[in-house]
Scaffold this motif. Structure first.
Motif, mmCIF file in Angstrom:
data_model
loop_
_atom_site.group_PDB
_atom_site.id
_atom_site.type_symbol
_atom_site.label_atom_id
_atom_site.label_comp_id
_atom_site.label_asym_id
_atom_site.label_seq_id
_atom_site.Cartn_x
_atom_site.Cartn_y
_atom_site.Cartn_z
ATOM 1 N N ALA A 47 0.841 -1.203 0.000
ATOM 2 C CA ALA A 47 0.000 0.000 0.000
ATOM 3 C C ALA A 47 0.874 1.250 0.000
ATOM 4 N N ASP A 48 0.532 2.220 -0.868
ATOM 5 C CA ASP A 48 1.296 3.469 -0.920
ATOM 6 C C ASP A 48 0.852 4.445 0.162
ATOM 7 N N THR A 49 -0.412 4.320 0.549
ATOM 8 C CA THR A 49 -0.975 5.283 1.500
ATOM 9 C C THR A 49 -1.868 4.548 2.499
ATOM 10 N N GLU A 50 -2.181 5.224 3.592
ATOM 11 C CA GLU A 50 -3.112 4.658 4.561
ATOM 12 C C GLU A 50 -4.479 4.411 3.909
ATOM 13 N N ALA A 51 -4.872 5.327 3.003
ATOM 14 C CA ALA A 51 -6.175 5.178 2.362
ATOM 15 C C ALA A 51 -6.238 3.877 1.556
ATOM 16 N N GLN A 52 -5.127 3.480 0.933
ATOM 17 C CA GLN A 52 -5.120 2.230 0.155
ATOM 18 C C GLN A 52 -5.264 1.020 1.074
ATOM 19 N N LEU A 53 -4.535 1.042 2.183
ATOM 20 C CA LEU A 53 -4.663 -0.055 3.139
ATOM 21 C C LEU A 53 -6.092 -0.081 3.699
ATOM 22 N N ALA A 54 -6.614 1.108 4.008
ATOM 23 C CA ALA A 54 -7.989 1.195 4.498
ATOM 24 C C ALA A 54 -8.955 0.633 3.455
ATOM 25 N N GLY A 55 -8.653 0.838 2.182
ATOM 26 C CA GLY A 55 -9.501 0.325 1.100
ATOM 27 C C GLY A 55 -9.563 -1.196 1.116
ATOM 28 N N VAL A 56 -8.386 -1.829 1.254
ATOM 29 C CA VAL A 56 -8.344 -3.295 1.317
ATOM 30 C C VAL A 56 -9.145 -3.779 2.533
ATOM 31 N N MET A 57 -8.949 -3.111 3.675
ATOM 32 C CA MET A 57 -9.645 -3.545 4.894
ATOM 33 C C MET A 57 -11.150 -3.300 4.788
ATOM 34 N N ALA A 58 -11.543 -2.181 4.158
ATOM 35 C CA ALA A 58 -12.974 -1.898 3.992
ATOM 36 C C ALA A 58 -13.608 -2.944 3.074
ATOM 37 N N HIS A 59 -12.856 -3.386 2.067
ATOM 38 C CA HIS A 59 -13.333 -4.448 1.175
ATOM 39 C C HIS A 59 -13.561 -5.730 1.982
ATOM 40 N N GLU A 60 -12.572 -6.097 2.817
ATOM 41 C CA GLU A 60 -12.700 -7.316 3.635
ATOM 42 C C GLU A 60 -13.881 -7.206 4.600
ATOM 43 N N LEU A 61 -14.017 -6.049 5.248
ATOM 44 C CA LEU A 61 -15.107 -5.856 6.206
ATOM 45 C C LEU A 61 -16.467 -5.964 5.503
ATOM 46 N N SER A 62 -16.512 -5.549 4.255
ATOM 47 C CA SER A 62 -17.773 -5.638 3.518
ATOM 48 C C SER A 62 -18.168 -7.091 3.281
ATOM 49 N N HIS A 63 -17.175 -7.973 3.049
ATOM 50 C CA HIS A 63 -17.494 -9.407 2.936
ATOM 51 C C HIS A 63 -18.153 -9.896 4.232
ATOM 52 N N VAL A 64 -17.713 -9.365 5.375
ATOM 53 C CA VAL A 64 -18.283 -9.772 6.667
ATOM 54 C C VAL A 64 -19.728 -9.289 6.776
ATOM 55 N N ALA A 65 -19.936 -7.979 6.495
ATOM 56 C CA ALA A 65 -21.280 -7.401 6.644
ATOM 57 C C ALA A 65 -22.258 -8.033 5.658
ATOM 58 N N LEU A 66 -21.771 -8.348 4.452
ATOM 59 C CA LEU A 66 -22.650 -8.943 3.439
ATOM 60 C C LEU A 66 -22.744 -10.458 3.615
ATOM 61 N N ARG A 67 -22.025 -10.991 4.577
ATOM 62 C CA ARG A 67 -22.082 -12.396 4.972
ATOM 63 C C ARG A 67 -21.823 -13.312 3.769
ATOM 64 N N HIS A 68 -20.846 -12.920 2.946
ATOM 65 C CA HIS A 68 -20.564 -13.683 1.729
ATOM 66 C C HIS A 68 -20.087 -15.103 2.013
ATOM 67 N N GLY A 69 -19.321 -15.287 3.098
ATOM 68 C CA GLY A 69 -18.788 -16.626 3.401
ATOM 69 C C GLY A 69 -19.882 -17.643 3.621
ATOM 70 N N THR A 70 -20.817 -17.328 4.502
ATOM 71 C CA THR A 70 -21.856 -18.313 4.806
ATOM 72 C C THR A 70 -22.950 -18.323 3.732
ATOM 73 N N ASN A 71 -23.078 -17.235 2.984
ATOM 74 C CA ASN A 71 -23.975 -17.236 1.825
ATOM 75 C C ASN A 71 -23.473 -18.261 0.806
ATOM 76 N N GLN A 72 -22.161 -18.226 0.563
ATOM 77 C CA GLN A 72 -21.508 -19.178 -0.345
ATOM 78 C C GLN A 72 -21.673 -20.600 0.173
ATOM 79 N N ALA A 73 -21.467 -20.764 1.480
ATOM 80 C CA ALA A 73 -21.580 -22.098 2.088
ATOM 81 C C ALA A 73 -23.015 -22.602 1.974
ATOM 82 N N THR A 74 -23.981 -21.725 2.165
ATOM 83 C CA THR A 74 -25.386 -22.113 2.037
ATOM 84 C C THR A 74 -25.648 -22.673 0.644
ATOM 85 N N LYS A 75 -25.167 -21.961 -0.369
ATOM 86 C CA LYS A 75 -25.392 -22.393 -1.742
ATOM 87 C C LYS A 75 -24.685 -23.707 -2.028
#
Ligand SMILES: [Zn+2]
Length: 465
Positions: A123-151
């Motif tokens: 990451a070049d900047t804190e904002a870029q690292l924050a971007g990666v982490m915000a992406h990961e956190l969104s997988h949590v909020a959207l519950r993609h892991g267990t949605n995938q497992a359900t399917k």
């Protein structure tokens, strides 16, 4: 090693296109509303599943052991998580630095986030690292892991086991039933649609936290550009690059009203932390890649003489009761393996070293026509060889009967992910739904200990019609 034949759902990009077409008109100046998809797990089960998988991950992954770095990730991650729409669920967010140079990060259901040092360094900047982490956190909020497992579970199993799995309220029993199904990647291999959703929500989170929301797409663009023609970073194998990634993020920024003047890009603290991370000792990878992969600690226990029932969509079988069920992330295959039977293949993906895979390939033909079976079998073997370039046929064309239906037996040799050579015994049967194939896998040196379990399992197969 026995990699599964790739079965990425072809419709994924199609759905994504429809989605963006449907959303783009008349939607300006209003942020995209995203909600978790269909899910048979409860948010509480997300937390229980994630907590267990995170415990395994923390034991198996080399952690940075740098308190200041963990504290920094926790402070930044918590700030982002406060802007995350979780529908009122209180996730116990945790953030860990992993001492792995590969550019990657992953979040387990329930909010257990692991960030590789490689991602911080890239990451070049804190904002870029924050971007990666915000992406990961969104997988949590959207519950993609267990949605995938359900399917995957619905695609794979009959309703009987579906009820049995989900009727149980404790995550513990769930995990025992499914084995460490994080190893098969069900919780962590996302679809392109899920990736695009995580980008959009991640962009919203960045914006709401006061960061320059373009940083998320910039980071992915940078990764792509830097690795043109070379090995793509691990991140893209867990988080497949959706089409029009940057355009979709830009579109969302427009809807949010554009980049705010004075949006935060960097911090002096990030520079300090990045220097500390760069100075960390490099840890040699023992079992790189996905969390939940059982580290090789000697050969697995021998197959039990007691058998458990498995109910698939079109067949039932019995498998040694000290083996676990692993679902393929595509939902089309299922594996049965002892503890330690699935190991890392060295490229960050899990491979079956001991156990059995059942899958269905496309094929048509009269189930009693030997030549149709032979043709379809040849295709299965060729597909397996594409995924396993060193796989060679050692014996082929032997007839047998499986649940009183004509079957073909093929033996192959292949590199074992646990070292040396392995024997793969492939049994194929033509069915109305396609060619059903069973692949029995064990290292050559241990094959005789598994032969009987494989035969008993195949003898127990009962097709629905
Ligand atoms: Zn992702």
């Amino acid at each position: 090693m026995l990699r599964q034949i790739g079965a990425r759902p072809r419709w994924a990009s199609g759905i994504f296109l429809c989605l963006s077409l449907a959303l783009s008109p008349h939607a300006s100046a209003q942020r995209t509303q995203l909600k978790p998809g269909w899910n048979r797990f409860s948010p509480q089960q997300d937390i229980e599943l994630g907590k267990r998988a995170a415990g395994d991950a923390a034991k198996q992954l080399p952690l940075c052991n740098a308190p200041r770095v963990d504290a920094y990730l926790t402070e930044l991650g918590t700030r982002l998580a406060q802007k995350l729409p979780t529908g009122g669920v209180q996730y116990p967010f945790e953030f860990h630095c992993v001492n792995d140079k590969a550019i990657n990060a992953f979040a387990l259901p329930g909010g257990y986030v692991f960030v590789n040092r490689g991602a911080i360094e890239a990451a070049d900047t804190e904002a870029q690292l924050a971007g990666v982490m915000a992406h990961e956190l969104s997988h949590v909020a959207l519950r993609h892991g267990t949605n995938q497992a359900t399917k995957a579970i619905l695609a794979q199993t009959g309703l009987g086991i579906f009820g049995a799995v989900f009727g149980d309220t404790t995550g513990g029993a769930l995990l025992t039933t499914l084995g460490s199904f994080t190893a098969g990647g069900v919780l962590l291999r996302y679809s392109r649609t899920a990736e695009s959703q995580a980008d959009v929500m991640g962009t919203q989170v960045l914006y709401d936290s006061g960061y320059d929301p373009r940083a998320l797409a910039q980071f992915f663009e940078k990764l792509e550009a830097e690795t043109k023609g070379k090995n793509p970073p691990e991140f893209f194998s867990d988080h497949p690059n959706p089409e029009h990634r940057v355009e979709r993020v830009d579109e969302e920024i427009d809807k949010l009203g554009g980049v705010r003047p004075g949006a935060k890009r960097d911090s002096s603290e990030f520079e300090v932390i990045k220097r500390e991370v760069l100075a960390l000792p490099v840890v040699k990878k023992m079992a790189p890649g996905a969390a939940g992969v059982t580290a090789p600690t000697g050969p697995p226990a021998p197959p039990s003489g007691n058998f458990a029932n498995y109910q698939g969509n079109s067949y039932t079988l019995r498998y040694p009761n000290n083996w676990k069920i692993h679902l393929d992330s595509s939902g089309s295959g299922v594996s049965f393996a002892p503890e330690g039977g699935i190991v890392n293949d060295g490229s960050g993906h899990s491979a079956l070293a001991y156990g059995l895979i059942v899958n269905v390939g496309q094929a048509q033909g009269d189930p009693n026509d030997w030549s149709a079976l032979q043709d379809a079998t040849r295709q299965v073997i060729q597909e397996l060889q594409k995924a396993n370039p060193n796989m060679k046929i050692t014996r082929e064309g032997e007839h047998l009967r499986l649940n009183d239906r004509p079957g073909l037996s093929t033996y192959l040799s292949n590199d074992s992910p646990s070292g040396g050579q392995e024997t793969d015994w492939v049994v194929t049967v033509l069915r109305p739904e396609g060619i059903v194939y069973f692949v029995c896998v064990a290292p050559q040196s241990a094959y005789s200990n598994y032969d009987k379990a494989f035969s008993t399992l195949l003898d127990s197969v009962r097709f629905a019609h």
